[in-house]
Structure formats: structure tokens, C-alpha cells
Scaffold this active site. Structure first.
Site, PDB file in Angstrom:
ATOM      1  N   THR A 115      -8.638   3.901   8.949  1.00  0.00           N
ATOM      2  CA  THR A 115      -9.373   3.146   8.397  1.00  0.00           C
ATOM      3  C   THR A 115     -10.170   2.287   9.865  1.00  0.00           C
ATOM      4  OG1 THR A 115      -8.752   2.450   6.140  1.00  0.00           O
ATOM      5  CG2 THR A 115     -11.013   1.121   7.193  1.00  0.00           C
ATOM      6  N   HIS A 158      -4.491  -4.189   7.904  1.00  0.00           N
ATOM      7  CA  HIS A 158      -4.580  -2.858   8.569  1.00  0.00           C
ATOM      8  C   HIS A 158      -3.411  -3.367  10.047  1.00  0.00           C
ATOM      9  CE1 HIS A 158      -5.852   0.221   9.918  1.00  0.00           C
ATOM     10  NE2 HIS A 158      -6.190   0.554   8.899  1.00  0.00           N
ATOM     11  N   ARG A 198      -7.106  12.868   0.939  1.00  0.00           N
ATOM     12  CA  ARG A 198      -5.979  13.770   1.829  1.00  0.00           C
ATOM     13  C   ARG A 198      -4.329  12.601   1.583  1.00  0.00           C
ATOM     14  NH1 ARG A 198      -7.323  10.443   7.544  1.00  0.00           N
ATOM     15  NH2 ARG A 198      -9.240  10.757   7.001  1.00  0.00           N
ATOM     16  N   ASN A 227       1.060  -1.272  -0.076  1.00  0.00           N
ATOM     17  CA  ASN A 227      -0.041  -0.078   0.155  1.00  0.00           C
ATOM     18  C   ASN A 227       0.802   0.998  -0.165  1.00  0.00           C
ATOM     19  OD1 ASN A 227      -1.788   2.209   1.254  1.00  0.00           O
ATOM     20  ND2 ASN A 227      -2.913   0.829   1.730  1.00  0.00           N
ATOM     21  N   HIS A 261      -5.349   3.766  -1.798  1.00  0.00           N
ATOM     22  CA  HIS A 261      -6.984   4.077  -1.629  1.00  0.00           C
ATOM     23  C   HIS A 261      -6.691   5.129  -1.430  1.00  0.00           C
ATOM     24  CE1 HIS A 261      -9.715   4.056   2.761  1.00  0.00           C
ATOM     25  NE2 HIS A 261     -10.339   4.999   1.487  1.00  0.00           N
ATOM     26  N   GLU A 292     -11.123  -9.171   2.727  1.00  0.00           N
ATOM     27  CA  GLU A 292     -10.074  -8.754   3.584  1.00  0.00           C
ATOM     28  C   GLU A 292     -10.278  -8.394   5.409  1.00  0.00           C
ATOM     29  OE1 GLU A 292      -7.692  -5.368   2.104  1.00  0.00           O
ATOM     30  OE2 GLU A 292      -6.794  -4.999   3.713  1.00  0.00           O
ATOM     31  N   ARG A 329      -9.355   8.059  -0.929  1.00  0.00           N
ATOM     32  CA  ARG A 329      -9.924   8.728   0.318  1.00  0.00           C
ATOM     33  C   ARG A 329     -10.737   9.748  -0.401  1.00  0.00           C
ATOM     34  NH1 ARG A 329      -8.507   6.826   5.568  1.00  0.00           N
ATOM     35  NH2 ARG A 329     -10.373   7.429   5.865  1.00  0.00           N
ATOM     36  N   HIS A 382       1.143   6.016   1.947  1.00  0.00           N
ATOM     37  CA  HIS A 382       2.001   7.411   2.786  1.00  0.00           C
ATOM     38  C   HIS A 382       2.789   7.370   1.698  1.00  0.00           C
ATOM     39  CE1 HIS A 382      -0.918   6.822   5.625  1.00  0.00           C
ATOM     40  NE2 HIS A 382      -0.864   5.480   5.806  1.00  0.00           N
ATOM     41  N   GLU A 419      -8.310   0.147  -3.108  1.00  0.00           N
ATOM     42  CA  GLU A 419      -9.182   0.303  -2.202  1.00  0.00           C
ATOM     43  C   GLU A 419      -9.875   1.732  -2.223  1.00  0.00           C
ATOM     44  OE1 GLU A 419      -7.822   1.286   1.936  1.00  0.00           O
ATOM     45  OE2 GLU A 419      -6.440  -0.866   1.619  1.00  0.00           O
TER      46      GLU A 419
HETATM   47  N1  PXP Z   1      -5.866  -2.315   4.073  1.00  0.00           N
HETATM   48  C1  PXP Z   1      -7.000  -1.792   4.369  1.00  0.00           C
HETATM   49  C2  PXP Z   1      -8.720  -2.044   4.097  1.00  0.00           C
HETATM   50  C3  PXP Z   1      -6.383  -0.675   4.209  1.00  0.00           C
HETATM   51  O1  PXP Z   1      -7.814   0.207   4.642  1.00  0.00           O
HETATM   52  C4  PXP Z   1      -5.669  -0.288   4.999  1.00  0.00           C
HETATM   53  C5  PXP Z   1      -5.053   0.954   5.005  1.00  0.00           C
HETATM   54  O2  PXP Z   1      -5.393   2.071   4.515  1.00  0.00           O
HETATM   55  C6  PXP Z   1      -4.477  -1.297   4.921  1.00  0.00           C
HETATM   56  C7  PXP Z   1      -5.015  -2.488   4.463  1.00  0.00           C
HETATM   57  C8  PXP Z   1      -3.142  -0.608   5.282  1.00  0.00           C
HETATM   58  O3  PXP Z   1      -2.478  -0.755   6.811  1.00  0.00           O
HETATM   59  P1  PXP Z   1      -1.796  -0.469   6.814  1.00  0.00           P
HETATM   60  O4  PXP Z   1      -1.611   0.936   6.183  1.00  0.00           O
HETATM   61  O5  PXP Z   1      -1.714  -0.054   8.543  1.00  0.00           O
HETATM   62  O6  PXP Z   1      -0.332  -0.876   6.535  1.00  0.00           O
END
Ligand code: PXP
Length: 239
Positions: free
Chosen positions: A102, A190, A50, A8, A44, A151, A46, A11, A71
Site C-alpha cells: 500500500t 505501515h 497475491r 498482520n 488484507h 488508521e 488483495r 506475509h 483490510e
Molecule cells: N496497515 C495498512 C492499512 C496496510 O495496508 C498494511 C500493509 O498491508 C499494514 C498496516 C501493515 O504494514 P507492514 O506490513 O508494513 O507492517
């Protein structure tokens, strides 16, 4: 057993948006992610934009054929975007404006009517996943909504101290076994990091991990390639 790992990259965009500038560019991570042999990426989009921007999705799709899980919140605006962008998979997640990240799985029971309408509008070539808490009823409803997979939310597990983490781990294990037995593709994500993954990877029914924050954070110390490799070393343990 080789589990899949999707990175992901939200960030990376968080850092860029901190100055509203042009760098670091999340799309510049793709070459490194491919070189590290991760299986794909997650972004994601959003509603408050952001971190990831719509143009990031467009630029990614123009340049790469790499596996892409988008996402998004379950709204018609987001579905319309997905139908144009054509990710391989969409994962529907709950979204609140004020949350830092989330906060829990999507409640498929209370959102059923809306979701039933929305999934009919999703292009047939996009696989649909739901981000859910590890609860049998949620899996049953995901099946009704013709999901490709689920998931499982590991957020609560990752935030818990030992007693509750063990309890949560059991719930995740049970849910993953049930989901797999119902022929749903089973992923988890997550809050996962180098510390909390080792217990989770013992759950064989989890076929895919979606990890962002800890990998991007650790790339400060190990570089992105090194940070991905460290996670792969944990999730690809032999059974
Ligand atoms: N899965 C989902 C559905 C999420 O919303 C997120 C965060 O955007 C992640 C995985 C990844 O989470 P993390 O950034 O804490 O590894």
C-alpha cells in the site's frame, strides 16, 4: 498505557504463495498470536490475491472468535465478501495492482461519492475504518462517512530519514490528537518496526498498531512469539 497490537499475517501467506502450496498456513499463526497476547489479527485480501486467499478468511472465521480486521479496497465486490465473512472491523485502503505494498492513505475527498455509496452497503455490525494520511481534512471526511476510526498511514514516516521523519512525526501527532478529539478510534500502521516505533509510541492518541512485515520477518530470527514480544516491549512502555 496498554496499546493494542494487531498482527498482520499477510506475509505468512506470501511465503506460501511463493510455491503455490499449502504451507506455511497463515491460520496456523493464530494460536501463537493469542498466546503472545496480541489483540487481534489483520488480513488484507488483495484483489490480485497475491497473499491472503478468500479461503483463509473463511477458515479463520470457522475456527476462531479472535479480533479480526479485514483490510480491503473500496469496491462493491470486496464489500460483498466482507458482509459474508463478518470481520469485526474493515479498513478501507487504496489498492493498485502494480504496487509492492500500500503506497499511501485512501484519499477520502476524491473518492467521496464512491465511498458514501459503499459504506451504506456495509453490514451494520462491522466497524469501518479508513486508512488515511495524517491530514485534518481526511479526518473530517472520515467523520462524514460515519467511520468508527481511522488508521493513520505511517508509511512515509517509516521510509523517511531523520529530518523528514521528524516532520512526519509531527503531522502524525497532530492528526492523532485531532482524530481522538473527534471521538474517532485512532490506529496507526505501515512500515513499522523495532527501530522506528520508539518515537511513535510517545504519541498517546494512537491506541492501536497494526504491524506485519517486520514481525513476520523477525520471526525468522526470534520465532513468531519472540518477535511479537519484542514489539510489545516497545509499544507498552510506561508513560
Ligand atoms: N496497515 C495498512 C492499512 C496496510 O495496508 C498494511 C500493509 O498491508 C499494514 C498496516 C501493515 O504494514 P507492514 O506490513 O508494513 O507492517
Amino acid at each position: 498505557m496498554k496499546r493494542k497490537l494487531n498482527i498482520n499475517i499477510d506475509h505468512v501467506a506470501t511465503l506460501r504463495q511463493a510455491r503455490q502450496g499449502t504451507y506455511p498456513d497463515p491460520i496456523d499463526t493464530i494460536e501463537i498470536i493469542k498466546k503472545a497476547k496480541a489483540n487481534g489479527i489483520v488480513m488484507h485480501l488483495r484483489e490480485d490475491r497475491r497473499h491472503i486467499q478468500l479461503n483463509d478468511l473463511r477458515r479463520f472465521k470457522k475456527k476462531y472468535k479472535f479480533h479480526f480486521n479485514l483490510e480491503m479496497a473500496p469496491t462493491i465486490d470486496m464489500i460483498n465478501i466482507a458482509n459474508k465473512i463478518k470481520p469485526d472491523v474493515i479498513t478501507l485502503v487504496p489498492e493498485k495492482r502494480m504496487e509492492l505494498t500500500t503506497e499511501g492513505g485512501l484519499n477520502l475527498k476524491t473518492n467521496f461519492d464512491n465511498l458514501e455509496k459503499l459504506v451504506k452497503k456495509i453490514s451494520k455490525d462491522i466497524r469501518i475504518m479508513f486508512f488515511i494520511d495524517p491530514i485534518k481534512l481526511q479526518i473530517d471526511i472520515a467523520l462524514k462517512l460515519k467511520a468508527y476510526g481511522v488508521e493513520i498511514n505511517t508509511g512515509r514516516y517509516s521510509e523517511s530519514t531523520s529530518y523528514y521523519a521528524t516532520k512526519e512525526l509531527k503531522r502524525i501527532k497532530k492528526a492523532a490528537a485531532y482524530s481522538t478529539s473527534m471521538n474517532l478510534y485512532t490506529a496507526a500502521g505501515h512500515g513499522l518496526n523495532e527501530n522506528n516505533l520508539s518515537k511513535l509510541v510517545k504519541i498517546k492518541d494512537i491506541k492501536e498498531y497494526n504491524i506485519g512485515h517486520s514481525i513476520i520477518s523477525n520471526s525468522i530470527f526470534y520465532g513468531l512469539y519472540g518477535s511479537i514480544k519484542r514489539i510489545q516491549d516497545i509499544i507498552n512502555v510506561d508513560d
